[in-house]
Design a protein around this motif. Structure first.
Motif, PDB file in Angstrom:
ATOM      1  N   ALA A  59      -3.138   2.899   1.100  1.00 54.76           N
ATOM      2  CA  ALA A  59      -3.284   3.295  -0.228  1.00 54.76           C
ATOM      3  C   ALA A  59      -1.880   2.717  -1.011  1.00 54.76           C
ATOM      4  O   ALA A  59      -2.172   2.143  -2.009  1.00 54.76           O
ATOM      5  CB  ALA A  59      -3.345   4.751  -0.481  1.00 54.76           C
ATOM      6  N   ARG A  60      -0.956   3.038  -0.343  1.00 52.28           N
ATOM      7  CA  ARG A  60       0.419   2.253  -1.191  1.00 52.28           C
ATOM      8  C   ARG A  60       0.453   0.821  -0.993  1.00 52.28           C
ATOM      9  O   ARG A  60       0.957   0.374  -2.029  1.00 52.28           O
ATOM     10  CB  ARG A  60       1.696   2.957  -0.185  1.00 52.28           C
ATOM     11  CG  ARG A  60       2.097   4.513  -0.416  1.00 52.28           C
ATOM     12  CD  ARG A  60       3.293   4.536  -0.071  1.00 52.28           C
ATOM     13  NE  ARG A  60       3.584   4.529   1.595  1.00 52.28           N
ATOM     14  CZ  ARG A  60       4.511   3.657   2.274  1.00 52.28           C
ATOM     15  NH1 ARG A  60       5.271   3.142   1.483  1.00 52.28           N
ATOM     16  NH2 ARG A  60       4.477   3.769   3.373  1.00 52.28           N
ATOM     17  N   ALA A  61       0.028   0.242   0.013  1.00 56.42           N
ATOM     18  CA  ALA A  61       0.045  -1.176   0.141  1.00 56.42           C
ATOM     19  C   ALA A  61      -0.851  -1.681  -0.875  1.00 56.42           C
ATOM     20  O   ALA A  61      -0.631  -2.596  -1.564  1.00 56.42           O
ATOM     21  CB  ALA A  61      -0.414  -1.577   1.579  1.00 56.42           C
ATOM     22  N   ARG A  62      -2.059  -1.402  -0.985  1.00 56.53           N
ATOM     23  CA  ARG A  62      -3.049  -1.697  -2.037  1.00 56.53           C
ATOM     24  C   ARG A  62      -2.620  -1.619  -3.485  1.00 56.53           C
ATOM     25  O   ARG A  62      -2.743  -2.310  -4.371  1.00 56.53           O
ATOM     26  CB  ARG A  62      -4.519  -1.183  -1.917  1.00 56.53           C
ATOM     27  CG  ARG A  62      -5.181  -1.704  -0.539  1.00 56.53           C
ATOM     28  CD  ARG A  62      -6.718  -1.260  -0.463  1.00 56.53           C
ATOM     29  NE  ARG A  62      -7.340  -1.542  -1.782  1.00 56.53           N
ATOM     30  CZ  ARG A  62      -8.662  -1.003  -2.077  1.00 56.53           C
ATOM     31  NH1 ARG A  62      -9.195  -0.315  -1.083  1.00 56.53           N
ATOM     32  NH2 ARG A  62      -9.001  -1.628  -3.264  1.00 56.53           N
ATOM     33  N   THR A  63      -1.981  -0.371  -3.801  1.00 53.02           N
ATOM     34  CA  THR A  63      -1.590  -0.020  -5.244  1.00 53.02           C
ATOM     35  C   THR A  63      -0.342  -1.172  -5.384  1.00 53.02           C
ATOM     36  O   THR A  63      -0.316  -1.575  -6.568  1.00 53.02           O
ATOM     37  CB  THR A  63      -0.889   1.393  -5.242  1.00 53.02           C
ATOM     38  OG1 THR A  63      -2.213   2.221  -5.011  1.00 53.02           O
ATOM     39  CG2 THR A  63      -0.372   1.502  -6.516  1.00 53.02           C
ATOM     40  N   THR A  64       0.582  -1.236  -4.478  1.00 53.82           N
ATOM     41  CA  THR A  64       1.752  -2.194  -4.513  1.00 53.82           C
ATOM     42  C   THR A  64       1.160  -3.601  -4.917  1.00 53.82           C
ATOM     43  O   THR A  64       1.759  -4.299  -5.760  1.00 53.82           O
ATOM     44  CB  THR A  64       2.702  -2.064  -3.347  1.00 53.82           C
ATOM     45  OG1 THR A  64       2.970  -0.672  -3.294  1.00 53.82           O
ATOM     46  CG2 THR A  64       3.885  -2.847  -3.742  1.00 53.82           C
ATOM     47  N   ALA A  65       0.252  -4.205  -4.161  1.00 54.65           N
ATOM     48  CA  ALA A  65      -0.184  -5.426  -4.223  1.00 54.65           C
ATOM     49  C   ALA A  65      -0.917  -5.523  -5.664  1.00 54.65           C
ATOM     50  O   ALA A  65      -0.703  -6.630  -6.244  1.00 54.65           O
ATOM     51  CB  ALA A  65      -1.349  -5.639  -3.160  1.00 54.65           C
ATOM     52  N   ALA A  66      -1.674  -4.560  -6.089  1.00 50.37           N
ATOM     53  CA  ALA A  66      -2.132  -4.616  -7.552  1.00 50.37           C
ATOM     54  C   ALA A  66      -1.065  -4.866  -8.594  1.00 50.37           C
ATOM     55  O   ALA A  66      -1.632  -5.051  -9.632  1.00 50.37           O
ATOM     56  CB  ALA A  66      -3.081  -3.362  -7.606  1.00 50.37           C
ATOM     57  N   HIS A  67       0.059  -4.432  -8.099  1.00 47.53           N
ATOM     58  CA  HIS A  67       1.053  -4.796  -9.323  1.00 47.53           C
ATOM     59  C   HIS A  67       1.862  -5.864  -8.929  1.00 47.53           C
ATOM     60  O   HIS A  67       2.818  -6.118  -9.819  1.00 47.53           O
ATOM     61  CB  HIS A  67       2.385  -3.386  -8.985  1.00 47.53           C
ATOM     62  CG  HIS A  67       1.661  -1.982  -9.711  1.00 47.53           C
ATOM     63  ND1 HIS A  67       0.914  -1.183  -9.240  1.00 47.53           N
ATOM     64  CD2 HIS A  67       1.980  -1.424 -11.159  1.00 47.53           C
ATOM     65  CE1 HIS A  67       0.486  -0.288 -10.135  1.00 47.53           C
ATOM     66  NE2 HIS A  67       1.200  -0.273 -11.058  1.00 47.53           N
TER      67      HIS A  67
END
Length: 243
Positions: A59-67
């Protein structure tokens, strides 16, 4: 050593998630859906040998990538689904028994976490070498996650220019000493009532970091109670230092 992609999927937000293998090292790379310039790379690790597929890390990885960041995670030696040594398995069993009995656990943690860090750091550096050879990945590089691993990695890897640490989890004596050598910008996230991480020990570690720019962000609650807004704060930290 060549990196080979083995599977991929495109998420609704445009993030591309790709599984890869590098020798015996399995990993995952999350790439933002649209970015005009090469995206900074963030190495993301979970605590004490948990797998790269751990839901909170994903979840952290996907959110960070989305930024707008490229994010990589691996299962290093002794982590995730990779083989665990007999010594590590015995240390985990001893740790469970000691915790249930209310006995001291520092030396057991030392025998478990110290070797995990020693085995993981060379593989993370090997993965970083291969990742930075991919098109569009030329740095800068940040680190986010497991504190014990992050300290050793940041001390030995000059390409890491900013780091975010999670205070949960045991930090071996060697890494507590190495913390004084760190000079890069740091963000240290602490859960005030973390049942698995004595507060004063975490505060002492923060004080030991040698960085002139270091931020302590503390919230009430236990180990898994980190407020959702802290992820956005972490993205903002990397935005100041990697972009």
């Amino acid at each position: 050593m060549d990196l080979h992609f083995t599977a991929e999927q495109r998420h609704d937000d445009g993030t591309l998630e790709r599984e890869f293998i590098l020798g015996e090292i399995p990993g995952t790379l999350w790439t933002p859906g649209s970015v005009s310039d090469p995206a900074p790379l963030i190495l993301m690790a979970h605590n004490n040998g948990l797998p790269k597929s751990e839901p909170r890390l994903v979840a952290r990885a996907r959110t960070t990538a989305a930024h707008g960041y490229t994010v990589a995670s691996i299962d290093a030696a002794g982590c995730g689904a990779r083989p665990h040594s007999a010594a590590a398995m015995q240390a985990r069993a001893d740790l469970r028994r000691a915790m249930q009995a209310g006995e001291p656990v520092d030396e057991i943690f030392e025998s478990l976490v110290g070797p995990l860090v020693e085995g993981a750091v060379p593989e993370w550096r090997t993965a970083l070498d291969a990742l930075l050879e991919l098109p569009g990945l030329n740095g800068p590089v940040g680190y986010s996650g497991w504190t014990a691993l992050g300290i050793r990695l940041a001390v030995t890897e000059p390409r890491i220019t900013a780091a975010g640490f999670f205070a949960g989890g045991y930090v071996p004596r060697a890494q507590r000493e190495e913390a004084r050598q760190l000079t890069i910008p740091l963000r240290f996230l602490l859960q005030w009532d973390d049942e698995g991480n004595p507060r004063q020990r975490a505060l002492d570690l923060f004080d030991a970091f040698g960085s002139k720019e270091k931020t302590l962000s503390a919230n009430m609650g236990g180990h898994v109670g980190t407020p959702a807004f802290e992820l956005a704060e972490g993205v903002g930290f990397f935005g100041r230092h990697l972009k």
